[in-house]
Design an enzyme around this catalytic site. Structure first.
Site, PDB file in Angstrom:
ATOM      1  CG  ASP A  67      -4.671 -13.656 -10.625  1.00 20.48           C
ATOM      2  OD1 ASP A  67      -4.416 -14.537 -11.146  1.00 20.48           O
ATOM      3  OD2 ASP A  67      -4.927 -13.676  -9.750  1.00 20.48           O
ATOM      4  CG  ASN A 136      -7.475 -11.690   1.433  1.00 20.45           C
ATOM      5  OD1 ASN A 136      -7.601 -11.400   0.738  1.00 20.45           O
ATOM      6  ND2 ASN A 136      -6.324 -11.860   1.562  1.00 20.45           N
ATOM      7  CG  HIS A 138      -6.890 -12.117  -3.036  1.00 23.76           C
ATOM      8  ND1 HIS A 138      -5.818 -13.133  -2.411  1.00 23.76           N
ATOM      9  CD2 HIS A 138      -7.582 -12.687  -3.324  1.00 23.76           C
ATOM     10  CE1 HIS A 138      -6.149 -14.206  -3.059  1.00 23.76           C
ATOM     11  NE2 HIS A 138      -7.121 -13.668  -3.460  1.00 23.76           N
ATOM     12  CD  GLU A 143      -3.277 -10.952  -1.425  1.00 21.98           C
ATOM     13  OE1 GLU A 143      -4.328 -11.494  -0.643  1.00 21.98           O
ATOM     14  OE2 GLU A 143      -2.182 -12.268  -0.674  1.00 21.98           O
TER      15      GLU A 143
END
Ligand code: GLP
Length: 255
Positions: A67, A136, A138, A143
């Site tokens: 990313d 979280n 990811h 996400e």
């Protein structure tokens, strides 16, 4: 999923680096999928040591990073291109033109995402993908709620992720709102995946990813469906796992 619980972060890093090094020695033209974040830094440091002291050769290796922030130039310290150069590429004999990081500055981002996917295919697909995990759940910047079959695309970062990553920026407002990320489908296409986690702060999300229900709200849980995943954690990140897991890979004990 093979889960390996090591005592320390250093041991996590050494085992992951050993697996990557074995792959590169077995296949000099290996295609590696790489991650940013603090977790893989120890793995990269160990790979650098192996390059300098044990002749680990990256001259034919190709890499694809997960990313990049949208709008971030490679010269900016918070960009993932800068991170990769600084933490790995500048210290090994990899050819820079063989290192692919999504382009956060591309004029036509959807076209750049498509070209990124095509480049992975042209190089024969990813042999080993290294992953960290967000608090979280990811992976990359996929996400919670991301499509489990998604490909490389732009994602809006959620508030928790921006808050987590604000430690790298002068003010929280400077954290970009968007990122280009490999999709979950892209990640799942890798032949082998190594998910790394350390620290107590990752214990809940590791338990959710490894033992929890498979859900788009914890994107890493989809890895339960992949045929070749090794999760390597330190004791602290394994603290909420209910299963019993070994301290070494099966491959080292099976004759
Ligand atoms: C970022 C990256 C992820 C990484 C995560 C965890 O959000 N996009 O690829 O896994 O951070 O970072 P850390 O390893 O610092 O906990």
């Amino acid at each position: 999923m093979e889960v390996i619980v090591k005592e320390t972060y250093e041991q996590v890093s050494c085992l992951a680096a050993q697996m990557v090094a074995d792959q590169v020695r077995r296949k000099p033209r290996s295609v590696l999928g790489l991650a940013t974040g603090s977790t893989p830094i120890g793995t990269y440091a160990e790979l650098i040591r192996m390059h300098k002291e044990e002749d680990l050769d990256f001259s034919q290796v190709v890499t694809f990073n997960l990313d990049e922030y949208v709008g971030m130039a490679p010269v900016q310290e918070q960009s993932y291109r800068y991170f990769m150069n600084d933490k790995l590429f500048n210290h090994i004999n990899i050819r820079k033109e063989n290192t692919y990081v999504p382009d956060g500055l591309a004029g036509d981002i959807p076209a750049a995402c498509e070209a990124f996917e095509e480049a992975i295919l042209e190089h024969g697909g990813i042999d080993i993908q290294i992953l960290g995990i967000g608090g979280n759940g990811h992976i990359g910047f996929n996400e919670p709620g991301s499509s489990l079959s998604s490909r490389t695309r732009v994602k809006t970062l959620n508030a928790a992720t921006r808050a987590d990553n604000s430690r790298f920026f002068a003010t929280p407002d400077e954290v970009p709102r968007y990122a280009v990320t490999m999709g979950i489908g892209t990640i799942m296409d890798a032949d082998h995946i190594i998910l790394l986690a350390n620290k107590e702060s990752k214990a809940a999300v590791i338990a959710a990813a490894v033992e929890g229900p498979l859900t788009a709200m914890c994107p890493a849980s989809v890895l339960q469906l992949h045929p070749s995943v090794v999760v390597i954690t330190d004791k602290a990140a394994a603290g909420l796992l209910r299963g019993e897991y070994p301290t070494a890979p099966h491959t080292l004990v099976v004759k």
